[in-house]
Design a protein around this motif. Structure first.
Motif, PDB file in Angstrom:
ATOM      1  N   ARG A 162      83.725  36.685 -50.126  1.00  0.00           N
ATOM      2  CA  ARG A 162      83.668  37.702 -49.071  1.00  0.00           C
ATOM      3  C   ARG A 162      85.030  37.848 -48.387  1.00  0.00           C
ATOM      4  O   ARG A 162      85.473  38.951 -48.082  1.00  0.00           O
ATOM      5  N   GLY A 163      85.687  36.707 -48.188  1.00  0.00           N
ATOM      6  CA  GLY A 163      87.020  36.727 -47.579  1.00  0.00           C
ATOM      7  C   GLY A 163      88.074  37.312 -48.504  1.00  0.00           C
ATOM      8  O   GLY A 163      89.003  37.985 -48.056  1.00  0.00           O
ATOM      9  N   TYR A 164      87.922  37.069 -49.801  1.00  0.00           N
ATOM     10  CA  TYR A 164      88.888  37.595 -50.775  1.00  0.00           C
ATOM     11  C   TYR A 164      88.888  39.127 -50.801  1.00  0.00           C
ATOM     12  O   TYR A 164      89.933  39.752 -50.960  1.00  0.00           O
ATOM     13  N   VAL A 165      87.700  39.728 -50.702  1.00  0.00           N
ATOM     14  CA  VAL A 165      87.613  41.189 -50.884  1.00  0.00           C
ATOM     15  C   VAL A 165      87.584  41.955 -49.556  1.00  0.00           C
ATOM     16  O   VAL A 165      87.761  43.176 -49.549  1.00  0.00           O
ATOM     17  N   ALA A 166      87.390  41.248 -48.454  1.00  0.00           N
ATOM     18  CA  ALA A 166      87.309  41.920 -47.147  1.00  0.00           C
ATOM     19  C   ALA A 166      88.547  42.774 -46.845  1.00  0.00           C
ATOM     20  O   ALA A 166      88.405  43.887 -46.311  1.00  0.00           O
ATOM     21  N   PRO A 167      89.777  42.300 -47.177  1.00  0.00           N
ATOM     22  CA  PRO A 167      90.960  43.120 -46.872  1.00  0.00           C
ATOM     23  C   PRO A 167      90.966  44.463 -47.605  1.00  0.00           C
ATOM     24  O   PRO A 167      91.681  45.380 -47.218  1.00  0.00           O
ATOM     25  N   ASN A 168      90.165  44.567 -48.675  1.00  0.00           N
ATOM     26  CA  ASN A 168      90.051  45.829 -49.404  1.00  0.00           C
ATOM     27  C   ASN A 168      88.899  46.686 -48.877  1.00  0.00           C
ATOM     28  O   ASN A 168      88.516  47.667 -49.505  1.00  0.00           O
ATOM     29  N   GLY A 169      88.339  46.269 -47.745  1.00  0.00           N
ATOM     30  CA  GLY A 169      87.254  47.047 -47.151  1.00  0.00           C
ATOM     31  C   GLY A 169      85.937  46.898 -47.884  1.00  0.00           C
ATOM     32  O   GLY A 169      85.029  47.694 -47.713  1.00  0.00           O
ATOM     33  N   ILE A 170      85.842  45.841 -48.704  1.00  0.00           N
ATOM     34  CA  ILE A 170      84.606  45.591 -49.443  1.00  0.00           C
ATOM     35  C   ILE A 170      83.806  44.514 -48.711  1.00  0.00           C
ATOM     36  O   ILE A 170      84.339  43.447 -48.409  1.00  0.00           O
ATOM     37  N   GLU A 171      82.547  44.808 -48.410  1.00  0.00           N
ATOM     38  CA  GLU A 171      81.680  43.773 -47.854  1.00  0.00           C
ATOM     39  C   GLU A 171      80.645  43.373 -48.898  1.00  0.00           C
ATOM     40  O   GLU A 171      79.866  44.202 -49.369  1.00  0.00           O
ATOM     41  N   LEU A 172      80.659  42.097 -49.253  1.00  0.00           N
ATOM     42  CA  LEU A 172      79.707  41.596 -50.247  1.00  0.00           C
ATOM     43  C   LEU A 172      78.458  41.064 -49.569  1.00  0.00           C
ATOM     44  O   LEU A 172      78.529  40.410 -48.531  1.00  0.00           O
ATOM     45  N   VAL A 173      77.311  41.334 -50.197  1.00  0.00           N
ATOM     46  CA  VAL A 173      76.051  40.737 -49.766  1.00  0.00           C
ATOM     47  C   VAL A 173      75.419  40.040 -50.968  1.00  0.00           C
ATOM     48  O   VAL A 173      75.730  40.348 -52.131  1.00  0.00           O
ATOM     49  N   ALA A 174      74.535  39.087 -50.670  1.00  0.00           N
ATOM     50  CA  ALA A 174      73.884  38.304 -51.717  1.00  0.00           C
ATOM     51  C   ALA A 174      72.381  38.536 -51.682  1.00  0.00           C
ATOM     52  O   ALA A 174      71.782  38.643 -50.611  1.00  0.00           O
ATOM     53  N   ILE A 175      71.801  38.625 -52.855  1.00  0.00           N
ATOM     54  CA  ILE A 175      70.358  38.843 -52.999  1.00  0.00           C
ATOM     55  C   ILE A 175      69.824  37.761 -53.926  1.00  0.00           C
ATOM     56  O   ILE A 175      69.983  37.824 -55.141  1.00  0.00           O
ATOM     57  N   PRO A 176      69.198  36.716 -53.342  1.00  0.00           N
ATOM     58  CA  PRO A 176      68.705  35.614 -54.180  1.00  0.00           C
ATOM     59  C   PRO A 176      67.288  35.871 -54.703  1.00  0.00           C
ATOM     60  O   PRO A 176      66.470  36.492 -54.026  1.00  0.00           O
ATOM     61  N   ALA A 177      67.028  35.362 -55.888  1.00  0.00           N
ATOM     62  CA  ALA A 177      65.689  35.467 -56.483  1.00  0.00           C
ATOM     63  C   ALA A 177      65.438  34.244 -57.355  1.00  0.00           C
ATOM     64  O   ALA A 177      66.375  33.614 -57.853  1.00  0.00           O
ATOM     65  N   PHE A 178      64.181  33.921 -57.521  1.00  0.00           N
ATOM     66  CA  PHE A 178      63.807  32.842 -58.432  1.00  0.00           C
ATOM     67  C   PHE A 178      63.829  33.359 -59.868  1.00  0.00           C
ATOM     68  O   PHE A 178      63.532  34.528 -60.136  1.00  0.00           O
ATOM     69  N   LEU A 179      64.152  32.469 -60.783  1.00  0.00           N
ATOM     70  CA  LEU A 179      64.214  32.829 -62.193  1.00  0.00           C
ATOM     71  C   LEU A 179      63.699  31.646 -63.005  1.00  0.00           C
ATOM     72  O   LEU A 179      64.255  30.541 -62.926  1.00  0.00           O
ATOM     73  N   ASP A 180      62.617  31.864 -63.760  1.00  0.00           N
ATOM     74  CA  ASP A 180      62.087  30.794 -64.608  1.00  0.00           C
ATOM     75  C   ASP A 180      62.819  30.782 -65.941  1.00  0.00           C
ATOM     76  O   ASP A 180      62.857  31.792 -66.645  1.00  0.00           O
ATOM     77  N   LEU A 181      63.384  29.635 -66.278  1.00  0.00           N
ATOM     78  CA  LEU A 181      64.124  29.496 -67.530  1.00  0.00           C
ATOM     79  C   LEU A 181      63.367  28.564 -68.466  1.00  0.00           C
ATOM     80  O   LEU A 181      62.823  27.550 -68.034  1.00  0.00           O
ATOM     81  N   ASP A 182      63.343  28.926 -69.717  1.00  0.00           N
ATOM     82  CA  ASP A 182      62.729  28.082 -70.743  1.00  0.00           C
ATOM     83  C   ASP A 182      63.859  27.433 -71.537  1.00  0.00           C
ATOM     84  O   ASP A 182      64.386  28.011 -72.483  1.00  0.00           O
ATOM     85  N   LEU A 183      64.244  26.249 -71.129  1.00  0.00           N
ATOM     86  CA  LEU A 183      65.397  25.574 -71.708  1.00  0.00           C
ATOM     87  C   LEU A 183      64.949  24.507 -72.703  1.00  0.00           C
ATOM     88  O   LEU A 183      63.780  24.093 -72.684  1.00  0.00           O
ATOM     89  N   PRO A 184      65.863  24.044 -73.560  1.00  0.00           N
ATOM     90  CA  PRO A 184      65.515  22.983 -74.508  1.00  0.00           C
ATOM     91  C   PRO A 184      64.937  21.754 -73.795  1.00  0.00           C
ATOM     92  O   PRO A 184      64.046  21.090 -74.329  1.00  0.00           O
ATOM     93  N   GLU A 185      65.417  21.460 -72.591  1.00  0.00           N
ATOM     94  CA  GLU A 185      64.928  20.282 -71.860  1.00  0.00           C
ATOM     95  C   GLU A 185      63.653  20.559 -71.068  1.00  0.00           C
ATOM     96  O   GLU A 185      63.145  19.676 -70.369  1.00  0.00           O
ATOM     97  N   GLY A 186      63.111  21.772 -71.193  1.00  0.00           N
ATOM     98  CA  GLY A 186      61.858  22.098 -70.506  1.00  0.00           C
ATOM     99  C   GLY A 186      62.017  23.314 -69.611  1.00  0.00           C
ATOM    100  O   GLY A 186      63.084  23.919 -69.571  1.00  0.00           O
ATOM    101  N   GLU A 187      60.936  23.671 -68.929  1.00  0.00           N
ATOM    102  CA  GLU A 187      60.998  24.815 -68.021  1.00  0.00           C
ATOM    103  C   GLU A 187      61.718  24.423 -66.738  1.00  0.00           C
ATOM    104  O   GLU A 187      61.476  23.352 -66.182  1.00  0.00           O
TER     105      GLU A 187
END
Lengths: 92, 92
Positions: free
Chosen positions: A56-81
């Protein structure tokens, strides 16, 4: 951290360096306008959050405001879910 | 989790229940339009992020989309200086 160039998902671990991840986020945002980052576990999620705060600090001088949108994500990995957290990082 | 009613800052720990925090976020958002949550350490930050993901689902049926804006916050506590993460949680 690895960079999936098709979907531009930054995969972050508890050992990832937040400033480095922030640099990667900034690059993707500047190129594509949005970015996704995902991690599994509290340590990884914490590094992503720190990286977003730094980015956010890196891009703020360019007038860009970043926001974050978190979500859960189920992954099916070799070591399990596993439940990951995926953040969409976008310009407001 | 404690609720500072003057500034409406939810203080979250690694032991806070994400669904409960999500309920608190939802209540403050509905009442005031924005909310802040802060925590110290990866475990607390992770609970806040999970709570935001859950709260997004709580308010989505009302046409409200929540976004998160994380920032570093230096705290001068009795046990010493600590860096917290504070999230502003706002309607997009």
């Amino acid at each position: 951290m690895s960079n999936d160039t098709t979907a531009t998902i930054l995969r972050v671990s508890s050992k990832s360096n937040p400033a480095s991840v922030a640099g990667a986020i900034t690059g993707v945002i500047r190129e594509r306008g949005r970015c996704e980052a995902q991690g599994i576990g509290a340590g990884a999620v914490n590094q992503i959050v720190k990286a977003i705060a730094i980015a956010r600090g890196y891009v703020a001088p360019n007038g860009i405001e970043l926001v974050a949108i978190p979500a859960f994500l189920d992954l099916d990995l070799p070591e399990g879910e596993r439940t990951a957290i995926r953040f969409a990082i976008e310009r407001r």
